[in-house]
Design an enzyme around this catalytic site. Structure first.
Site, mmCIF file in Angstrom:
data_model
loop_
_atom_site.group_PDB
_atom_site.id
_atom_site.type_symbol
_atom_site.label_atom_id
_atom_site.label_comp_id
_atom_site.label_asym_id
_atom_site.label_seq_id
_atom_site.Cartn_x
_atom_site.Cartn_y
_atom_site.Cartn_z
ATOM 1 C CE1 TYR A 98 -1.347 5.450 0.661
ATOM 2 C CE2 TYR A 98 -2.634 4.796 2.694
ATOM 3 C CZ TYR A 98 -2.698 4.691 1.269
ATOM 4 O OH TYR A 98 -3.390 3.987 0.596
ATOM 5 C CG ASP A 254 -7.276 1.262 -7.867
ATOM 6 O OD1 ASP A 254 -8.294 1.792 -7.442
ATOM 7 O OD2 ASP A 254 -6.274 1.334 -7.514
#
Length: 312
Positions: A98, A254
């Site tokens: 990230y 998800d």
């Protein structure tokens, strides 16, 4: 039509492609869930902050094309979205890298628009967020968000919390544990996994932590294919069908959450909703990246129910 609000962060996504190159897309856990909810026919808005750059423009246009509402997407001049790279093993397991420390989404709860956005949460039937959402904000921001969620519950709304836990997103586990316990006390629906709870509370402790939770509706994804559903006075195992082809497990959880919530809003019972979640996740892992091509979406994920638009 019942409405879902998804709160979180969408980032620029770079995935491995042929010849060592990287393919660009975008994704983020709650945005992935919002996208799959919309594809399953739910009315969903995404709540976040973006910059005023071309990539942010592209994201908003893409969400709108998917049918996701963007009225509560705040654009911050001079800011940029975060970025992450997916490294995928030969077995399809993924690792994330990230660059998001100064992303626009982190400022969402410290803006002139913040109060209006939080007040608007009571306009939705279900408000969905994750542990990753909570990791974006400082203590004051989390306090404001949780107070608004508690108010929405008093107004008769439902709060769904996904336990997505990334250790690097928290300064220490003790703080994360404290925040998660506070969130469990607010949630009507907990979408948890043994993997997340083991990471957060200690290896081998995940199922015991799940047993101790007093949320009205708990869905616990297991380490083996399947889940455990505890709601409405019962506690039942739900077996997932075997998956023949695993390319990339990104967004498996998800998409599970999206199908579960969409099915519950459509009137399905928790077991049928979990079955729908496993089925969609089994399709999603067969494609690279977080969002599969629209043409690859199965047509019959949601179970047939006698009455639609029933509150979960």
């Amino acid at each position: 039509m019942m409405k879902i609000a998804c709160i979180g962060e969408c980032m620029i996504e770079l995935t491995q492609a042929a010849g060592g190159t990287l393919a660009r897309g975008y994704g983020g856990d709650t945005l992935n869930t919002a996208t799959y909810c919309a594809r399953l026919g739910a009315s969903v808005d995404y709540i976040t902050a973006l910059g005023d750059d071309a990539w942010s423009d592209e994201m908003v246009a893409g969400w709108q094309a998917e049918g996701i509402g963007t009225d509560h997407v705040v654009r911050i001049p001079g800011k940029l979205p975060g970025l992450y790279v997916i490294e995928t093993s030969a077995s399809g397991e993924r690792r994330f890298y990230y660059w998001r420390e100064s992303s626009a989404a982190r400022a969402l709860l410290d803006l002139p628009q913040t109060a209006a956005i939080l007040a608007a949460l009571s306009d939705y039937d279900v408000i969905y967020l994750s542990g990753i959402t909570l990791s974006l904000y400082d203590a004051a921001g989390r306090s404001r968000l949780m107070a608004a969620l508690a108010q929405a519950r008093r107004d008769g709304r439902r709060v769904a919390f996904d336990t997505n836990f990334r250790p690097r997103s928290w300064p220490d586990r003790a703080l994360a544990q404290q925040v998660y316990h506070a969130m469990f006390a607010i949630a009507d629906i907990a979408l948890a996994s043994v993997e997340d709870l083991d990471l957060l509370f200690g290896e081998g402790k995940g199922e015991a932590v799940a047993d101790s939770l007093e949320v009205p509706e708990l869905v616990l994804k297991l380490n083996e294919p399947g889940s455990r559903v505890r709601a409405q006075g019962f506690d039942q195992m739900v077996t997932a069908a075997p998956v023949d082809r695993v390319v990339d497990t990104t967004a498996a959880g998800d998409s599970f959450s999206a199908a579960y919530l969409a099915a519950r809003l459509a009137g399905a019972d928790p077991v049928a909703a979990a079955t729908a979640g496993h089925r969609l996740a089994g399709v999603v892992v067969g494609y690279p990246g977080a969002i599969i091509p629209l043409a690859a979406m199965p047509k019959d994920i949601l179970p047939a129910v006698p009455h639609r638009e029933t509150a979960p």
